[in-house]
Design a protein around this motif. Structure first.
Motif, mmCIF file in Angstrom:
data_model
loop_
_atom_site.group_PDB
_atom_site.id
_atom_site.type_symbol
_atom_site.label_atom_id
_atom_site.label_comp_id
_atom_site.label_asym_id
_atom_site.label_seq_id
_atom_site.Cartn_x
_atom_site.Cartn_y
_atom_site.Cartn_z
ATOM 1 N N UNK A 143 -1.829 0.151 3.516
ATOM 2 C CA UNK A 143 -1.424 0.422 4.895
ATOM 3 C C UNK A 143 -2.109 0.122 6.146
ATOM 4 N N UNK A 144 -2.040 -0.582 7.200
ATOM 5 C CA UNK A 144 -2.740 -0.839 8.150
ATOM 6 C C UNK A 144 -2.083 -0.199 9.540
ATOM 7 N N UNK A 145 -2.706 0.616 10.122
ATOM 8 C CA UNK A 145 -2.217 1.398 11.248
ATOM 9 C C UNK A 145 -3.057 1.217 12.618
ATOM 10 N N UNK A 146 -2.589 0.653 13.658
ATOM 11 C CA UNK A 146 -3.154 0.318 14.858
ATOM 12 C C UNK A 146 -2.357 1.247 15.987
ATOM 13 N N UNK A 147 -3.122 2.035 16.788
ATOM 14 C CA UNK A 147 -2.684 3.057 17.920
ATOM 15 C C UNK A 147 -1.830 1.834 18.852
ATOM 16 N N UNK A 148 -0.632 2.182 19.185
ATOM 17 C CA UNK A 148 -0.030 1.517 20.097
ATOM 18 C C UNK A 148 -0.540 1.496 21.544
ATOM 19 N N UNK A 149 -1.348 2.715 21.963
ATOM 20 C CA UNK A 149 -1.774 2.879 23.359
ATOM 21 C C UNK A 149 -3.126 1.934 23.393
ATOM 22 N N UNK A 150 -3.980 2.590 22.414
ATOM 23 C CA UNK A 150 -5.460 2.198 22.478
ATOM 24 C C UNK A 150 -5.688 0.837 21.708
ATOM 25 N N UNK A 151 -5.054 0.397 20.752
ATOM 26 C CA UNK A 151 -5.343 -0.711 20.042
ATOM 27 C C UNK A 151 -6.352 -0.652 19.009
ATOM 28 N N UNK A 152 -6.788 0.611 18.571
ATOM 29 C CA UNK A 152 -7.830 0.915 17.622
ATOM 30 C C UNK A 152 -6.970 1.066 16.588
ATOM 31 N N UNK A 153 -7.935 0.608 15.371
ATOM 32 C CA UNK A 153 -7.336 0.736 13.975
ATOM 33 C C UNK A 153 -7.621 1.930 13.387
ATOM 34 N N UNK A 154 -6.809 2.557 12.553
ATOM 35 C CA UNK A 154 -7.168 3.689 11.692
ATOM 36 C C UNK A 154 -7.956 3.254 10.483
ATOM 37 N N UNK A 155 -9.429 3.390 10.516
ATOM 38 C CA UNK A 155 -9.972 2.903 9.496
ATOM 39 C C UNK A 155 -9.894 3.602 8.345
ATOM 40 N N UNK A 156 -9.706 4.816 8.521
ATOM 41 C CA UNK A 156 -9.538 5.933 7.484
ATOM 42 C C UNK A 156 -8.634 5.331 6.453
ATOM 43 N N UNK A 157 -7.415 5.149 7.040
ATOM 44 C CA UNK A 157 -5.990 4.706 6.416
ATOM 45 C C UNK A 157 -6.266 3.617 5.686
ATOM 46 N N UNK A 158 -6.702 2.523 6.351
ATOM 47 C CA UNK A 158 -6.955 1.214 5.606
ATOM 48 C C UNK A 158 -7.908 1.231 4.454
ATOM 49 N N UNK A 159 -9.182 1.907 4.577
ATOM 50 C CA UNK A 159 -10.122 1.670 3.695
ATOM 51 C C UNK A 159 -9.694 2.451 2.332
ATOM 52 N N UNK A 160 -9.029 3.667 2.638
ATOM 53 C CA UNK A 160 -8.872 4.388 1.526
ATOM 54 C C UNK A 160 -7.503 3.745 0.808
ATOM 55 N N UNK A 161 -6.597 3.140 1.539
ATOM 56 C CA UNK A 161 -5.443 2.641 0.751
ATOM 57 C C UNK A 161 -5.916 1.454 -0.094
ATOM 58 N N UNK A 162 -6.706 0.355 0.778
ATOM 59 C CA UNK A 162 -7.244 -0.822 0.052
ATOM 60 C C UNK A 162 -8.040 -0.527 -1.108
ATOM 61 N N UNK A 163 -8.838 0.633 -1.008
ATOM 62 C CA UNK A 163 -9.666 0.800 -2.404
ATOM 63 C C UNK A 163 -9.145 1.533 -3.521
ATOM 64 N N UNK A 164 -8.032 2.584 -3.273
ATOM 65 C CA UNK A 164 -7.296 2.703 -4.216
ATOM 66 C C UNK A 164 -6.457 1.833 -4.755
ATOM 67 N N UNK A 165 -5.786 0.868 -3.872
ATOM 68 C CA UNK A 165 -5.016 -0.131 -4.465
ATOM 69 C C UNK A 165 -5.448 -1.200 -5.293
ATOM 70 N N UNK A 166 -7.067 -1.424 -5.013
ATOM 71 C CA UNK A 166 -7.688 -2.489 -5.759
ATOM 72 C C UNK A 166 -8.184 -1.988 -7.174
ATOM 73 N N UNK A 167 -8.494 -0.415 -7.039
ATOM 74 C CA UNK A 167 -8.801 0.129 -8.341
ATOM 75 C C UNK A 167 -7.812 0.650 -9.320
ATOM 76 N N UNK A 168 -6.713 0.813 -8.617
ATOM 77 C CA UNK A 168 -5.536 1.112 -9.394
ATOM 78 C C UNK A 168 -5.334 2.585 -9.582
ATOM 79 N N UNK A 169 -6.191 3.429 -8.934
ATOM 80 C CA UNK A 169 -6.053 4.958 -9.125
ATOM 81 C C UNK A 169 -6.753 5.506 -7.837
ATOM 82 N N UNK A 170 -6.313 7.040 -7.733
ATOM 83 C CA UNK A 170 -6.831 7.574 -6.723
ATOM 84 C C UNK A 170 -8.456 7.836 -6.724
ATOM 85 N N UNK A 171 -9.128 6.996 -6.141
ATOM 86 C CA UNK A 171 -10.697 6.925 -6.349
ATOM 87 C C UNK A 171 -11.436 7.692 -5.036
#
Length: 401
Positions: A220-248
């Motif tokens: 999941x990629x979440x970008x703030x509607x007002x500031x245009x800043x990305x929520x790096x926490x959501x993107x990194x945690x989601x991609x890492x867990x997705x690639x590894x296949x478990x909650x790492x």
């Protein structure tokens, strides 16, 4: 040069002292203050590869990855999608990718550095905003990996601001599409023996923890509607867990969106669950971005006028951005009480395209250029250009949260 180095050392007879019951010995060789010409000549010896354009011949230490810790190399039957390339490099299974896939000599393939909707300066979509001739779009559309040089010494970059058409929450599907060894100085066999190159081991690239994974990875990629800043926490945690296949991932530490440092991210893993990483530190050394808008165009001028009207392509926008990363990975080692520490340098190059007719869908690609670390024995053979380039296709669908 050897004589100059010899004069910068003086041979002294070792002496012994007993302090509080312990015996201390002075070193056999000690540095002495030499004259200014000697010091300058010695310094010139070490800087000669940079000043004169010569190269140091470094020995490549061959490291055979164990079966339980094989690199996350390209691992599927995908081929690089580029009609200009006379021969493509097939991908094998992950276990045999490093040992057998590149044993045969094949012609160098070219990764399309931009997708088909923005592939080269000659057939690029008509832009309503003039692209920068030295900007990121021109660099990628040149299809020359040597232009993707590493950036090590820069002023701290500001956080990435995304354009309005990318703001919101997206479910992104990511799939591996190809790779390339662009170096003319180092052979594939030499590079494959160097397992410290980003991408050759799991978690060596944080957002692509298993680079050559066959199946599609979603995050999941979440970008703030007002500031245009990305929520790096959501993107990194989601991609890492997705690639590894478990909650790492236990926690992603980042305060860039709250006025803190936007160029440092910490990732804590669940203890003793991921072999190659207990903690990752990411440092951003540089960012680039460019927005190109284009108007509608015909798909083919050879078709009759009536069919051309029916095949009119909608207008839209293309956003390109890059990020140069230095990653330090900490994990368990075979030495008690000493953590294993591996450093790597790489850069991500994203290309996102949005259509005015379908604002709920975006597509694009991601190029990841891996560089040699300064401590690598092969560093002086290729100090700034990428030695491996990975490509992934991206599709994003907007979600309502």
């Amino acid at each position: 040069h050897i004589i100059l180095l010899f004069f910068s050392l003086s041979l002294k007879k070792p002496t012994f002292q007993v302090i509080r019951g312990r015996v201390y010995c002075t070193p056999l060789f000690t540095m002495t203050a030499t004259s200014a010409p000697i010091r300058l000549a010695t310094l010139a010896f070490f800087l000669s590869p940079f000043l004169c354009g010569t190269r140091l011949t470094a020995r490549a230490y061959s490291i055979d990855p164990s079966p339980n810790n094989h690199p996350a190399a390209p691992n599927s039957s995908h081929r690089i999608n580029n009609s200009d390339s006379p021969q493509h490099e097939p991908l094998s299974t992950r276990r045999h990718a490093l040992s057998s896939l590149f044993s045969a000599s094949t012609a160098a393939a070219v990764i399309p550095l931009l997708p088909t909707f923005y592939s080269s300066p000659s057939n690029a979509l008509p832009a309503t905003s003039t692209p920068n001739p030295t900007g990121l779009a021109a660099k990628l559309s040149a299809r020359d990996p040597s232009l993707l040089k590493n950036r090590l010494f820069n002023l701290p970059p500001s956080p990435q601001i995304y354009p309005p058409f990318l703001r919101g929450t997206w479910d992104v599907s990511l799939q591996f599409s190809g790779f390339l060894f662009p170096s003319s100085s180092l052979s594939k066999q030499t590079l494959l023996a160097d397992t410290s190159i980003p991408g050759f081991q799991k978690c060596s690239i944080a957002s692509l923890a298993d680079v050559g994974k066959e199946s599609i990875t979603t995050y999941r990629m979440s970008i703030d509607e007002t500031t245009g800043l990305e929520d790096r926490k959501v993107a990194l945690k989601g991609s890492l867990n997705g690639f590894l296949g478990y909650d790492a991932v236990r926690e992603v530490i980042y305060d860039g969106n709250a006025g803190g440092n936007p160029n440092r991210i910490g990732i804590d893993f669940v203890p003793n669950r991921t072999r190659n990483a207990n903690r990752i530190e990411l440092f951003c050394n540089g960012r680039e971005s460019e927005l190109v808008t284009y108007e509608s165009q015909q798909q083919s001028k050879e078709l009759p006028q009536s069919k051309q009207q029916a095949m009119l392509l909608p207008g839209g926008k293309i956003f390109l951005n890059s990020e140069y990363i230095r990653q330090v990975t900490f994990s368990l080692s075979q030495e008690f009480g000493v953590a294993r520490q591996v450093s790597g340098n790489y850069a991500h190059f994203w290309t996102w395209k949005g259509n005015d007719s379908d604002p709920e869908r975006i597509e694009g690609n991601l190029l990841t250029a891996a560089y040699l670390d300064a401590q690598d024995p092969l560093f002086f053979e290729e100090p700034s250009k990428p030695v491996v380039v990975y490509a992934h296709n991206l599709i994003g669908r907007k979600v309502v949260v």
